[in-house]
Design a protein around this motif. Structure first.
Motif, PDB file in Angstrom:
ATOM      1  N   ASN A 124     -46.290 101.002  67.602  1.00 44.87           N
ATOM      2  CA  ASN A 124     -46.739 102.420  67.864  1.00 44.87           C
ATOM      3  C   ASN A 124     -48.179 102.752  67.380  1.00 44.87           C
ATOM      4  OD1 ASN A 124     -44.237 103.923  68.938  1.00 44.87           O
ATOM      5  ND2 ASN A 124     -43.527 102.723  67.306  1.00 44.87           N
ATOM      6  N   TYR A 125     -48.649 101.984  66.673  1.00 46.29           N
ATOM      7  CA  TYR A 125     -50.084 102.562  66.098  1.00 46.29           C
ATOM      8  C   TYR A 125     -51.023 101.408  66.786  1.00 46.29           C
ATOM      9  CZ  TYR A 125     -48.560 106.156  63.092  1.00 46.29           C
ATOM     10  OH  TYR A 125     -48.332 107.312  62.687  1.00 46.29           O
ATOM     11  N   GLY A 126     -50.734 100.502  67.676  1.00 49.09           N
ATOM     12  CA  GLY A 126     -51.527  99.564  68.586  1.00 49.09           C
ATOM     13  C   GLY A 126     -51.977 100.181  69.672  1.00 49.09           C
ATOM     14  N   ILE A 127     -52.584  99.328  70.521  1.00 47.50           N
ATOM     15  CA  ILE A 127     -53.031  99.915  71.996  1.00 47.50           C
ATOM     16  C   ILE A 127     -52.041 100.439  72.692  1.00 47.50           C
ATOM     17  CG2 ILE A 127     -54.235  99.128  74.010  1.00 47.50           C
ATOM     18  CD1 ILE A 127     -56.117  97.551  72.329  1.00 47.50           C
ATOM     19  N   SER A 178     -44.984 107.918  66.900  1.00 48.22           N
ATOM     20  CA  SER A 178     -44.021 106.767  67.188  1.00 48.22           C
ATOM     21  C   SER A 178     -42.702 107.284  67.972  1.00 48.22           C
ATOM     22  CB  SER A 178     -43.089 106.702  65.726  1.00 48.22           C
ATOM     23  OG  SER A 178     -42.586 107.647  65.228  1.00 48.22           O
ATOM     24  N   GLY A 179     -41.937 106.356  67.960  1.00 48.03           N
ATOM     25  CA  GLY A 179     -40.676 107.049  69.008  1.00 48.03           C
ATOM     26  C   GLY A 179     -39.509 107.589  68.358  1.00 48.03           C
ATOM     27  N   ASN A 180     -39.416 107.605  67.073  1.00 49.29           N
ATOM     28  CA  ASN A 180     -38.581 108.429  66.377  1.00 49.29           C
ATOM     29  C   ASN A 180     -38.745 109.003  65.203  1.00 49.29           C
ATOM     30  OD1 ASN A 180     -35.789 109.097  65.741  1.00 49.29           O
ATOM     31  ND2 ASN A 180     -35.137 106.989  65.505  1.00 49.29           N
ATOM     32  N   ILE A 181     -38.964 110.010  64.884  1.00 49.59           N
ATOM     33  CA  ILE A 181     -38.994 110.580  63.376  1.00 49.59           C
ATOM     34  C   ILE A 181     -38.073 111.217  62.870  1.00 49.59           C
ATOM     35  CG2 ILE A 181     -41.632 110.196  63.782  1.00 49.59           C
ATOM     36  CD1 ILE A 181     -41.614 113.425  63.933  1.00 49.59           C
ATOM     37  N   ASP A 182     -38.002 111.619  61.674  1.00 49.29           N
ATOM     38  CA  ASP A 182     -37.200 112.606  60.813  1.00 49.29           C
ATOM     39  C   ASP A 182     -37.504 114.090  61.402  1.00 49.29           C
ATOM     40  OD1 ASP A 182     -35.164 112.884  58.509  1.00 49.29           O
ATOM     41  OD2 ASP A 182     -36.490 114.441  58.172  1.00 49.29           O
ATOM     42  N   TYR A 183     -36.549 114.688  61.846  1.00 46.26           N
ATOM     43  CA  TYR A 183     -36.598 116.104  62.204  1.00 46.26           C
ATOM     44  C   TYR A 183     -37.302 117.074  61.374  1.00 46.26           C
ATOM     45  CZ  TYR A 183     -33.953 114.724  66.481  1.00 46.26           C
ATOM     46  OH  TYR A 183     -33.319 114.418  67.863  1.00 46.26           O
ATOM     47  N   PHE A 184     -36.929 116.837  60.001  1.00 47.30           N
ATOM     48  CA  PHE A 184     -37.600 117.907  59.274  1.00 47.30           C
ATOM     49  C   PHE A 184     -38.845 117.444  58.317  1.00 47.30           C
ATOM     50  CE2 PHE A 184     -33.478 119.925  59.971  1.00 47.30           C
ATOM     51  CZ  PHE A 184     -33.886 121.244  60.251  1.00 47.30           C
ATOM     52  N   SER A 185     -38.697 115.801  57.876  1.00 52.25           N
ATOM     53  CA  SER A 185     -39.785 115.372  56.842  1.00 52.25           C
ATOM     54  C   SER A 185     -40.994 114.784  57.743  1.00 52.25           C
ATOM     55  CB  SER A 185     -39.055 114.461  56.126  1.00 52.25           C
ATOM     56  OG  SER A 185     -38.814 113.123  56.801  1.00 52.25           O
ATOM     57  N   HIS A 186     -40.741 114.294  59.072  1.00 51.13           N
ATOM     58  CA  HIS A 186     -41.634 113.759  59.964  1.00 51.13           C
ATOM     59  C   HIS A 186     -41.995 112.564  59.537  1.00 51.13           C
ATOM     60  CE1 HIS A 186     -42.335 118.283  60.093  1.00 51.13           C
ATOM     61  NE2 HIS A 186     -41.535 118.150  60.785  1.00 51.13           N
ATOM     62  N   VAL A 187     -41.155 111.701  58.956  1.00 50.02           N
ATOM     63  CA  VAL A 187     -41.383 110.198  58.567  1.00 50.02           C
ATOM     64  C   VAL A 187     -40.958 109.207  59.420  1.00 50.02           C
ATOM     65  CG1 VAL A 187     -40.709 108.577  56.624  1.00 50.02           C
ATOM     66  CG2 VAL A 187     -41.423 110.883  56.049  1.00 50.02           C
ATOM     67  N   TYR A 188     -41.778 108.464  59.809  1.00 51.23           N
ATOM     68  CA  TYR A 188     -41.430 107.055  60.510  1.00 51.23           C
ATOM     69  C   TYR A 188     -41.630 105.979  59.747  1.00 51.23           C
ATOM     70  CZ  TYR A 188     -41.286 103.490  64.036  1.00 51.23           C
ATOM     71  OH  TYR A 188     -40.950 102.285  64.923  1.00 51.23           O
ATOM     72  N   GLY A 189     -40.526 105.052  59.480  1.00 45.29           N
ATOM     73  CA  GLY A 189     -40.815 104.012  58.534  1.00 45.29           C
ATOM     74  C   GLY A 189     -41.346 104.204  57.183  1.00 45.29           C
ATOM     75  N   GLY A 190     -41.161 105.145  56.727  1.00 44.31           N
ATOM     76  CA  GLY A 190     -41.747 105.496  55.519  1.00 44.31           C
ATOM     77  C   GLY A 190     -42.905 106.015  55.310  1.00 44.31           C
ATOM     78  N   ASP A 192     -45.776 109.298  56.745  1.00 50.77           N
ATOM     79  CA  ASP A 192     -45.763 110.436  57.490  1.00 50.77           C
ATOM     80  C   ASP A 192     -46.450 110.259  58.836  1.00 50.77           C
ATOM     81  OD1 ASP A 192     -45.048 111.805  55.147  1.00 50.77           O
ATOM     82  OD2 ASP A 192     -47.163 112.384  54.660  1.00 50.77           O
ATOM     83  N   ASP A 193     -45.874 110.760  59.824  1.00 54.32           N
ATOM     84  CA  ASP A 193     -46.061 110.596  61.120  1.00 54.32           C
ATOM     85  C   ASP A 193     -46.192 111.936  61.989  1.00 54.32           C
ATOM     86  OD1 ASP A 193     -46.621 108.844  63.489  1.00 54.32           O
ATOM     87  OD2 ASP A 193     -44.807 108.932  63.960  1.00 54.32           O
ATOM     88  N   LEU A 194     -47.074 112.762  61.573  1.00 51.04           N
ATOM     89  CA  LEU A 194     -47.228 114.038  62.193  1.00 51.04           C
ATOM     90  C   LEU A 194     -48.605 114.187  62.478  1.00 51.04           C
ATOM     91  CD1 LEU A 194     -45.798 116.387  63.775  1.00 51.04           C
ATOM     92  CD2 LEU A 194     -46.058 117.661  61.636  1.00 51.04           C
ATOM     93  N   TYR A 195     -49.221 114.502  63.438  1.00 49.77           N
ATOM     94  CA  TYR A 195     -50.664 114.319  63.687  1.00 49.77           C
ATOM     95  C   TYR A 195     -51.193 115.712  64.808  1.00 49.77           C
ATOM     96  CZ  TYR A 195     -51.006 109.756  62.236  1.00 49.77           C
ATOM     97  OH  TYR A 195     -50.729 108.678  61.335  1.00 49.77           O
ATOM     98  N   HIS A 196     -52.335 116.479  64.247  1.00 49.95           N
ATOM     99  CA  HIS A 196     -53.143 117.748  65.017  1.00 49.95           C
ATOM    100  C   HIS A 196     -54.138 116.435  65.472  1.00 49.95           C
ATOM    101  CE1 HIS A 196     -55.579 121.129  65.726  1.00 49.95           C
ATOM    102  NE2 HIS A 196     -54.688 120.843  66.713  1.00 49.95           N
ATOM    103  N   ASN A 197     -54.282 116.250  66.728  1.00 46.26           N
ATOM    104  CA  ASN A 197     -55.352 115.384  67.455  1.00 46.26           C
ATOM    105  C   ASN A 197     -55.309 114.141  66.860  1.00 46.26           C
ATOM    106  OD1 ASN A 197     -56.010 117.673  69.079  1.00 46.26           O
ATOM    107  ND2 ASN A 197     -57.652 118.418  67.539  1.00 46.26           N
ATOM    108  N   THR A 198     -56.062 113.764  65.908  1.00 44.22           N
ATOM    109  CA  THR A 198     -56.335 112.345  65.257  1.00 44.22           C
ATOM    110  C   THR A 198     -56.236 112.451  63.706  1.00 44.22           C
ATOM    111  OG1 THR A 198     -58.799 112.439  65.080  1.00 44.22           O
ATOM    112  CG2 THR A 198     -57.957 111.387  67.176  1.00 44.22           C
ATOM    113  N   GLU A 199     -55.670 113.494  63.260  1.00 47.31           N
ATOM    114  CA  GLU A 199     -55.799 113.826  61.920  1.00 47.31           C
ATOM    115  C   GLU A 199     -54.190 113.777  61.284  1.00 47.31           C
ATOM    116  OE1 GLU A 199     -58.046 113.396  59.803  1.00 47.31           O
ATOM    117  OE2 GLU A 199     -59.399 112.819  61.472  1.00 47.31           O
ATOM    118  N   SER A 200     -53.813 113.325  60.285  1.00 49.67           N
ATOM    119  CA  SER A 200     -52.342 113.393  59.694  1.00 49.67           C
ATOM    120  C   SER A 200     -52.359 114.788  59.165  1.00 49.67           C
ATOM    121  CB  SER A 200     -51.996 112.291  58.662  1.00 49.67           C
ATOM    122  OG  SER A 200     -50.833 112.568  58.287  1.00 49.67           O
TER     123      SER A 200
END
Length: 493
Positions: A124-127, A178-190, A192-200
């Motif tokens: 998910n974080y590759g090309i 990614s393909g699948n995050i927690d709906y409230f905490s926005h965590v994927y694989g431990g 944080d996986d929520l971004y505005h443009n390129t910033e977490s």
């Protein structure tokens, strides 16, 4: 002297007549242009806005408009169906990342080279989708209308530098890589996986379905107030199933929905039944869709907005997970080329252009939306590569009853292969197995294999499959030599 004055007066009058004629022609030309612009956009001559909404892993039979037995409450999507068209033979890809790349490029996965689900952090974080691919917002840059472009939701086609939405042509992005995050905490694989443009960013506690809809509404309002035509891609991560790696340790792994989503039912937020919780997740998503549609009405732009909503692939209820989705009456599930994996619910609305409460029962494909976006925006399709999508608008607007596709092709995915042509389908679950043959016009559930009865048809269709494979391989070699990198950002050339 008198004759000279008289002659000069005549020349003056003649020049005035010519000028008057030119002005009249100019007014007539402007009027014609205005009429032409009205046919392509609003009364102000603006090109139509474009809204594509993607739902994540919804089953074909989850909406009552497709399956009267469905218990799921979706009044807003029911309303969308009544206001526009419902598609009964709309196709996508068998899994999330592949489906997104197919939509964004208008190309078969074996052309755009994203033929698998991106796995884990590395994927998910590759090309992901090759950076040489041109996606919808980059294509829209060739339109003279000046489209603003935004994506709000699940990206899932690569997040390395150069692969992120704002690297690839979108003006704004808010969502998960990614393909699948927690709906409230926005965590994927431990992580944080929520971004505005390129910033977490940290928006913990906000339900992703509502967060993505709210951000899309804000974007739409801002661009509308600036008289910008816009393209919004709204890929919800709902109703994707939660996974153990994406929840806080010790929390139950179950579908997540806000309390309001349980109100239409006779059960509450404490219910544990996976089917009931799934229903609430879909209802929450339906409410978000309704709010987005209401924003178009309140802004006065509904008539000048092309809306398309579909599921990225079929439900994944079988064979390893408990049944909370349904692809009824189709056979199979996501990650396969059975109809349950690739035939998906889909709706379109464009008031004044698409007939309300109508049904289209000819094959169309998600890659067609790439071409539709170009047609709507007056943009140029890339000329240095093959675009497999075809213009679906004549079918949607009733200009023709015929599909623009003579066939649809699904290359190798986890061993599965398939091809559709003129209502017939061949499919096999591995390249070494025999082709099966189904008449989809009479056997939507793929229950009657006719291969032994129609061997000549199997041979003809399998030859078409082989020819398409060879064509794609040849085209990719040619594209490698002729690819026009001038359409890519400078840092990627």
């Amino acid at each position: 002297m008198t004759s000279k004055i008289s002659k000069g007066k005549k020349n003056f009058l003649k020049s005035q007549n010519i000028l008057g004629t030119c002005l009249a022609l100019l007014v007539l030309l402007q009027a014609c242009n205005s009429v032409q612009n009205k046919s392509n956009g609003s009364e102000q001559g603006q090109r139509p806005n474009i809204l594509i909404i993607s739902i994540d892993n919804l089953g074909y039979g989850d909406f009552r408009t497709y399956n009267e037995a469905s218990p799921i409450v979706t009044p807003n999507i029911d309303k969308l169906a009544s206001q526009g068209v419902r598609f009964t033979r709309f196709y996508s890809a068998p899994t999330c990342a592949v489906a997104r790349a197919q939509l964004l490029t208008g190309r078969y996965p074996h052309r755009n080279k994203l033929t698998w689900q991106l796995p884990g952090m590395a994927g998910n974080y590759g090309i992901g989708l090759p950076q040489s691919e041109i996606i919808i917002p980059r294509m829209l840059e060739t339109s003279s209308a000046g489209y603003a472009t935004g994506v709000f939701g699940k990206w899932n086609v690569g997040f390395a530098p150069g692969s992120r939405p704002t690297d690839r042509g979108f003006d704004e992005f808010l969502g998960n890589a990614s393909g699948n995050i927690d709906y409230f905490s926005h965590v994927y694989g431990g992580m944080d996986d929520l971004y505005h443009n390129t910033e977490s960013i940290n928006r913990k506690g906000e339900y992703t379905t509502d967060l993505y809809a709210d951000t899309a509404i804000d974007f739409i309002r801002e661009k509308t107030e600036r008289s910008n035509p816009w393209f919004v891609y709204l890929p919800f991560n709902a109703p994707h199933r939660p996974a153990s790696k994406n929840v806080t340790p010790g929390e139950a792994i179950m579908r997540q929905a806000p309390d309001y989503a349980f109100e239409p039912y006779d059960f509450g937020p404490d219910v544990r039944d996976p089917q009931k919780r799934y229903n609430a997740v879909v209802t929450a998503m339906d409410r978000a869709v309704g709010r987005v549609m209401e924003s178009l009405d309140s802004l006065g732009i509904a008539d000048n907005t092309f809306v398309f909503l579909y599921s990225d692939n079929g439900g994944f209820s079988e064979p390893v997970e408990a049944g909370d989705q349904t692809n009824a009456p189709l056979r199979g599930y996501g990650n396969t080329y059975w109809e349950g994996g690739i035939r998906v619910p889909a709706f379109a609305r464009w008031p004044g252009k698409i007939k309300p409460n109508s049904v289209i029962d000819v094959p169309l494909w998600s890659g067609d939306l790439f071409v539709a976006a170009a047609e709507l925006a007056g943009a140029d399709l890339p000329r240095d590569r093959v675009i497999d999508g075809k213009n679906p608008l004549p079918v949607m607007t009733g200009e023709t009853e015929h599909s623009p596709h003579s066939m649809l092709y699904w290359g190798d995915y986890r061993g599965h292969q398939a091809l559709h042509r003129q209502g017939w389908k061949i499919i096999r679950e591995s390249p070494d197995s025999s082709w099966q043959l189904y008449n989809l016009q009479e056997d939507i559930s793929e229950s009657n294999d006719l291969a032994s009865k129609r061997p000549e048809l199997v041979e003809r269709l399998s030859r078409s499959f082989d020819e398409k494979q060879e064509e794609i391989e040849h085209d990719l070699m040619r594209e490698a030599d002729t690819l026009d990198t001038s359409k890519l950002p400078l840092r990627l050339r």
